[in-house]
Design an enzyme around this catalytic site. Sequence first.
Site, PDB file in Angstrom:
ATOM      1  N   GLU A   1       0.827  -1.211   0.000  1.00  0.00           N
ATOM      2  CA  GLU A   1       0.000   0.000   0.000  1.00  0.00           C
ATOM      3  C   GLU A   1       0.861   1.261   0.000  1.00  0.00           C
ATOM      4  OE1 GLU A   1      -3.016   0.042  -0.669  1.00  0.00           O
ATOM      5  OE2 GLU A   1      -3.382  -2.092  -0.485  1.00  0.00           O
TER       6      GLU A   1
ATOM      7  N   TYR B   1      -6.290   5.682   4.976  1.00  0.00           N
ATOM      8  CA  TYR B   1      -6.349   4.724   3.869  1.00  0.00           C
ATOM      9  C   TYR B   1      -5.500   3.479   4.172  1.00  0.00           C
ATOM     10  CZ  TYR B   1      -5.201   2.342  -0.329  1.00  0.00           C
ATOM     11  OH  TYR B   1      -5.007   1.335  -1.217  1.00  0.00           O
TER      12      TYR B   1
ATOM     13  N   ASP C   1      -9.789   4.725  -1.690  1.00  0.00           N
ATOM     14  CA  ASP C   1      -8.720   5.380  -2.449  1.00  0.00           C
ATOM     15  C   ASP C   1      -9.358   6.136  -3.607  1.00  0.00           C
ATOM     16  OD1 ASP C   1      -9.406   3.458  -4.311  1.00  0.00           O
ATOM     17  OD2 ASP C   1      -7.350   2.757  -4.644  1.00  0.00           O
TER      18      ASP C   1
END
Length: 356
Positions: free
Chosen positions: A39, A122, A140
């Site tokens: 990520e 996130y 996202d």
Amino acid sequence: MVDNQNQFPVDKLLNWYEKNKRDLPWRTTKNPYFIWLSEVILQQTRVKQGLPYYEKFVHNYPTIEHLAKASESDVLRLWQGLGYYSRARNMHKTAQIITQDFNGIVPNNYKDLLRLKGIGKYTAAAIASFGFNENVAVLDGNVYRVLSRFFGIETDISSPKGEKEFREIAENILPKNEKSSIFNQAIMEFGALQCTPQSPDCLFCPLESGCKALAKGKVNELPIKLKKIKIKQRFFNYFIFEYDNKIAMKLRVDKDIWQGLNDFYLVENDSIFDKNTLKNIDFIGDYSENIRLVSKIYTHILTHQKIDIRFFHIVIKEEEMNKLTAKNYQFYTKSEIEDLPKPILLANYYKDCINL
Ligand code: SF4
């Protein structure tokens, strides 16, 4: 507030995902460290560009302890070319905190993950959902786009109001069972492959019958993002000072772009120099006749900055070498420079244009 949230076709999306998902290494793991790594790499980076970096990091630092023990310089060198170097620095520091304070165990829930430095909403949601199956929505840019178009939402996605509204919708449509993690991956993948920013494939879209943006002819207008990024223009004049087949470089320590990387002698100015203007520059003026090479002007674009850069290659004498050493510059051979973390434009220019 959107009134048809319970009409989101979860099963159609999951079917689409099953048939179309890309085979990516972080999709087949529950290891929270690998998920976190993927990520962090994929923020602002495309999958194709990020994948080799993911593989390099997993290979070099197979556990969070390996990453924690590495030097920042080695981590940044491996990250070289991905940009946004603060991501790597923060992840490295957080790996050290997790190793020291949490016995190397990544917290297993959204709230605790959010408390860690460098882990925002996130990333915390992605680790909690993909690694620990927590029922938390992952938002996202892809998810914002799909939701905005499907529900026809015209709220600015860059506003606090927009963030709150989209988060509520994403939480509402998220299946609260074992499918939640797959659903999060599916909607992100759907935005990346099907409902793309410029040319969404509406003709063969499984969500087409309920899509408000398609019905209203607003696909290209959504999502709305009003906050424009201010771009700062900068001018970097780089001097590649050579002495005894070695080049002067210095670690960038200030809170600025490229912190933790090494660069050449820099004169930032309100313009790019040419050979004639150099005569008037302190320290450089004496050498204006000894310039070996003046490069073309390169333009380097970052999210908030546009930088024009020119390189001047100058062979100096011992006296100046001593002056530079006193200013914390170090002189490196070509192979030593290869191992230093540096901004990618400098690395490429140096590799291609400087022969020692
Ligand atoms: S119909 Fe088009 S805009 Fe609507 S969800 Fe599908 S791809 Fe996106």
